[in-house]
Write an enzyme that holds these catalytic residues in place. Sequence first.
Site, PDB file in Angstrom:
ATOM      1  N   HIS A  26       6.191 -12.122   5.759  1.00 14.04           N
ATOM      2  CA  HIS A  26       5.989 -11.743   4.356  1.00 14.04           C
ATOM      3  C   HIS A  26       7.331 -11.404   3.724  1.00 14.04           C
ATOM      4  CE1 HIS A  26       5.582  -8.214   6.943  1.00 14.04           C
ATOM      5  NE2 HIS A  26       6.122  -7.502   5.970  1.00 14.04           N
ATOM      6  N   ASN A  49      11.896  -8.481   6.559  1.00 13.25           N
ATOM      7  CA  ASN A  49      12.196  -7.759   7.791  1.00 13.25           C
ATOM      8  C   ASN A  49      11.756  -8.636   8.957  1.00 13.25           C
ATOM      9  OD1 ASN A  49      13.100  -5.481   6.351  1.00 13.25           O
ATOM     10  ND2 ASN A  49      11.000  -4.724   6.139  1.00 13.25           N
ATOM     11  N   ILE A  99       0.824  -1.211   0.000  1.00 11.65           N
ATOM     12  CA  ILE A  99       0.000   0.000   0.000  1.00 11.65           C
ATOM     13  C   ILE A  99       0.863   1.269   0.000  1.00 11.65           C
ATOM     14  CG2 ILE A  99      -0.303   0.343   2.497  1.00 11.65           C
ATOM     15  CD1 ILE A  99      -3.342   0.629   1.916  1.00 11.65           C
ATOM     16  N   HIS A 133       9.118  -9.055   0.835  1.00  5.90           N
ATOM     17  CA  HIS A 133       8.974  -7.900  -0.054  1.00  5.90           C
ATOM     18  C   HIS A 133       9.681  -8.223  -1.367  1.00  5.90           C
ATOM     19  CE1 HIS A 133       7.936  -4.815   3.171  1.00  5.90           C
ATOM     20  NE2 HIS A 133       8.436  -5.789   3.919  1.00  5.90           N
TER      21      HIS A 133
HETATM   22  P1  AMP Z   1       7.197  -4.800   7.242  1.00  4.82           P
HETATM   23  O1  AMP Z   1       7.520  -3.408   7.718  1.00  4.82           O
HETATM   24  O2  AMP Z   1       8.350  -5.549   6.669  1.00  4.82           O
HETATM   25  O3  AMP Z   1       6.454  -5.575   8.309  1.00  4.82           O
HETATM   26  O4  AMP Z   1       6.218  -4.609   6.012  1.00  4.82           O
HETATM   27  C1  AMP Z   1       4.867  -4.320   6.155  1.00  4.82           C
HETATM   28  C2  AMP Z   1       4.418  -3.753   4.846  1.00  4.82           C
HETATM   29  O5  AMP Z   1       3.009  -3.830   4.791  1.00  4.82           O
HETATM   30  C3  AMP Z   1       4.790  -2.283   4.634  1.00  4.82           C
HETATM   31  O6  AMP Z   1       5.605  -2.136   3.477  1.00  4.82           O
HETATM   32  C4  AMP Z   1       3.437  -1.598   4.479  1.00  4.82           C
HETATM   33  O7  AMP Z   1       3.451  -0.562   3.524  1.00  4.82           O
HETATM   34  C5  AMP Z   1       2.550  -2.753   4.045  1.00  4.82           C
HETATM   35  N1  AMP Z   1       1.130  -2.611   4.336  1.00  4.82           N
HETATM   36  C6  AMP Z   1       0.574  -2.193   5.497  1.00  4.82           C
HETATM   37  N2  AMP Z   1      -0.780  -2.215   5.394  1.00  4.82           N
HETATM   38  C7  AMP Z   1      -1.049  -2.663   4.151  1.00  4.82           C
HETATM   39  C8  AMP Z   1      -2.266  -2.911   3.430  1.00  4.82           C
HETATM   40  N3  AMP Z   1      -3.486  -2.709   3.982  1.00  4.82           N
HETATM   41  N4  AMP Z   1      -2.182  -3.360   2.158  1.00  4.82           N
HETATM   42  C9  AMP Z   1      -0.976  -3.558   1.575  1.00  4.82           C
HETATM   43  N5  AMP Z   1       0.203  -3.364   2.205  1.00  4.82           N
HETATM   44  C10 AMP Z   1       0.158  -2.911   3.463  1.00  4.82           C
END
Ligand code: AMP
Length: 112
Positions: free
Chosen positions: A98, A85, A30, A100
């Site tokens: 997850h 991460n 997002i 990236h």
């Molecule tokens: P991390 O910081 O590695 O845990 O990554 C979490 C990721 O989730 C970040 O890059 C956010 O931008 C992404 N994120 C958070 N909420 C959403 C959402 N509703 N849809 C898609 N991505 C999201």
Amino acid sequence: MSCLFCKIVAGSIPSTAVYQDDLCYAFADIHPRAPVHVLVAPRGHIASLSDADDGHRPLLGHLLWAAAEVARVKGLAKGYRVVINNGDEGGQTVDHIHLHVLGGRPMTWPPG
Ligand code: AMP
Ligand code: ZN
């Protein structure tokens, strides 16, 4: 169910799907940090890489394969980066493991 990515996998929070199969769901981040920024999450909840156990070994391999499939789907033939991460100091903000997949621009090293 309080986990954000469990809700996204279940479809109760909307997302833009990029790739999916019986084990994982890949969707657009997002807040993209690159022209292509896709997250690959397992359908089942695992809080972090540190929380993955011996039984998760095939799934972890599948997630890495899915990241490469995402790169193929998105046309990242010139290269891309795959990042996990893990934990607070690792920069993890969502506690559902997850990967990236970042691409579409040159990456710098080391990451911040
Ligand atoms: P991390 O910081 O590695 O845990 O990554 C979490 C990721 O989730 C970040 O890059 C956010 O931008 C992404 N994120 C958070 N909420 C959403 C959402 N509703 N849809 C898609 N991505 C999201
Ligand atoms: Zn979850």
